[in-house]
Design a protein around this motif. Structure first.
Motif, PDB file in Angstrom:
ATOM      1  N   ALA A 193      25.744  41.243  -0.793  1.00  0.00           N
ATOM      2  CA  ALA A 193      26.924  40.581  -0.234  1.00  0.00           C
ATOM      3  C   ALA A 193      27.797  40.010  -1.349  1.00  0.00           C
ATOM      4  CB  ALA A 193      26.507  39.474   0.733  1.00  0.00           C
ATOM      5  N   LYS A 194      27.137  39.460  -2.369  1.00  0.00           N
ATOM      6  CA  LYS A 194      27.879  38.910  -3.500  1.00  0.00           C
ATOM      7  C   LYS A 194      28.637  40.019  -4.229  1.00  0.00           C
ATOM      8  CE  LYS A 194      27.292  36.326  -7.772  1.00  0.00           C
ATOM      9  NZ  LYS A 194      26.362  35.701  -8.714  1.00  0.00           N
ATOM     10  N   GLU A 195      27.983  41.151  -4.450  1.00  0.00           N
ATOM     11  CA  GLU A 195      28.638  42.283  -5.108  1.00  0.00           C
ATOM     12  C   GLU A 195      29.812  42.803  -4.274  1.00  0.00           C
ATOM     13  OE1 GLU A 195      25.472  45.049  -5.783  1.00  0.00           O
ATOM     14  OE2 GLU A 195      24.605  43.870  -7.420  1.00  0.00           O
ATOM     15  N   GLU A 201      35.625  43.101  -3.344  1.00  0.00           N
ATOM     16  CA  GLU A 201      36.758  42.798  -2.464  1.00  0.00           C
ATOM     17  C   GLU A 201      37.755  41.857  -3.146  1.00  0.00           C
ATOM     18  OE1 GLU A 201      37.289  40.798   1.889  1.00  0.00           O
ATOM     19  OE2 GLU A 201      35.521  42.061   1.571  1.00  0.00           O
ATOM     20  N   ILE A 202      37.240  40.876  -3.861  1.00  0.00           N
ATOM     21  CA  ILE A 202      38.108  39.948  -4.601  1.00  0.00           C
ATOM     22  C   ILE A 202      38.871  40.690  -5.682  1.00  0.00           C
ATOM     23  CG2 ILE A 202      38.054  38.028  -6.248  1.00  0.00           C
ATOM     24  CD1 ILE A 202      35.744  36.854  -4.551  1.00  0.00           C
ATOM     25  N   GLU A 203      38.216  41.565  -6.395  1.00  0.00           N
ATOM     26  CA  GLU A 203      38.865  42.336  -7.456  1.00  0.00           C
ATOM     27  C   GLU A 203      39.948  43.239  -6.879  1.00  0.00           C
ATOM     28  OE1 GLU A 203      39.743  43.571 -11.280  1.00  0.00           O
ATOM     29  OE2 GLU A 203      38.566  41.871 -10.583  1.00  0.00           O
ATOM     30  N   GLN A 204      39.637  43.870  -5.745  1.00  0.00           N
ATOM     31  CA  GLN A 204      40.620  44.730  -5.090  1.00  0.00           C
ATOM     32  C   GLN A 204      41.836  43.912  -4.656  1.00  0.00           C
ATOM     33  OE1 GLN A 204      39.163  46.579  -1.519  1.00  0.00           O
ATOM     34  NE2 GLN A 204      40.660  48.241  -1.623  1.00  0.00           N
ATOM     35  N   TYR A 205      41.612  42.742  -4.082  1.00  0.00           N
ATOM     36  CA  TYR A 205      42.703  41.860  -3.656  1.00  0.00           C
ATOM     37  C   TYR A 205      43.522  41.405  -4.864  1.00  0.00           C
ATOM     38  CZ  TYR A 205      45.165  37.871  -1.672  1.00  0.00           C
ATOM     39  OH  TYR A 205      46.139  36.990  -1.277  1.00  0.00           O
ATOM     40  N   ARG A 206      42.846  41.055  -5.951  1.00  0.00           N
ATOM     41  CA  ARG A 206      43.541  40.619  -7.160  1.00  0.00           C
ATOM     42  C   ARG A 206      44.428  41.734  -7.710  1.00  0.00           C
ATOM     43  NH1 ARG A 206      43.430  41.081 -12.374  1.00  0.00           N
ATOM     44  NH2 ARG A 206      41.613  42.426 -12.387  1.00  0.00           N
ATOM     45  N   LEU A 207      43.912  42.944  -7.753  1.00  0.00           N
ATOM     46  CA  LEU A 207      44.697  44.076  -8.231  1.00  0.00           C
ATOM     47  C   LEU A 207      45.912  44.325  -7.329  1.00  0.00           C
ATOM     48  CD1 LEU A 207      41.886  46.588  -9.267  1.00  0.00           C
ATOM     49  CD2 LEU A 207      43.442  45.334 -10.778  1.00  0.00           C
TER      50      LEU A 207
END
Length: 104
Positions: free
Chosen positions: A21-23, A28-34
């Protein structure tokens, strides 16, 4: 012992699921940031693009003004130089109006 192994196995599965879940959250956070970074860069490019065209317009106007000033200089330099030289060399001596002769 079976209860204990089941408890350990359950704990192991929960730990593994938490890591997964953490991964997933990190991805998901990285995708949103990009995605947000791309949006920002698009807005920045649009703002700078309009600013860049304004800057090029200002540069163009500045070059036109410089050209006009240089043309005016070339047209008028001989006349102005002659006027200055005539003022320097054509001296008309006269007594100043505030000068008093013989203390009058």
């Amino acid at each position: 012992m079976v209860v204990r192994e089941t408890g350990i196995a359950t704990l192991f599965r929960k730990t593994r699921r938490l890591k997964q879940a953490k991964e997933e959250a990190q991805a998901e956070i990285e995708q949103y940031r990009l995605h947000r970074e791309q949006q920002f860069k698009a807005k920045e490019a649009a703002a700078l693009g309009s600013h860049g065209s304004s800057a090029s317009e200002v540069d163009k106007e500045t070059q036109e003004r410089i050209q006009k000033i240089q043309e005016s200089y070339q047209r008028n330099k001989e006349e102005i130089l002659n006027q200055l030289l005539s003022l320097v060399f054509d001296i008309q001596p006269e007594i100043h109006k505030n000068y008093r002769m013989n203390g009058l």
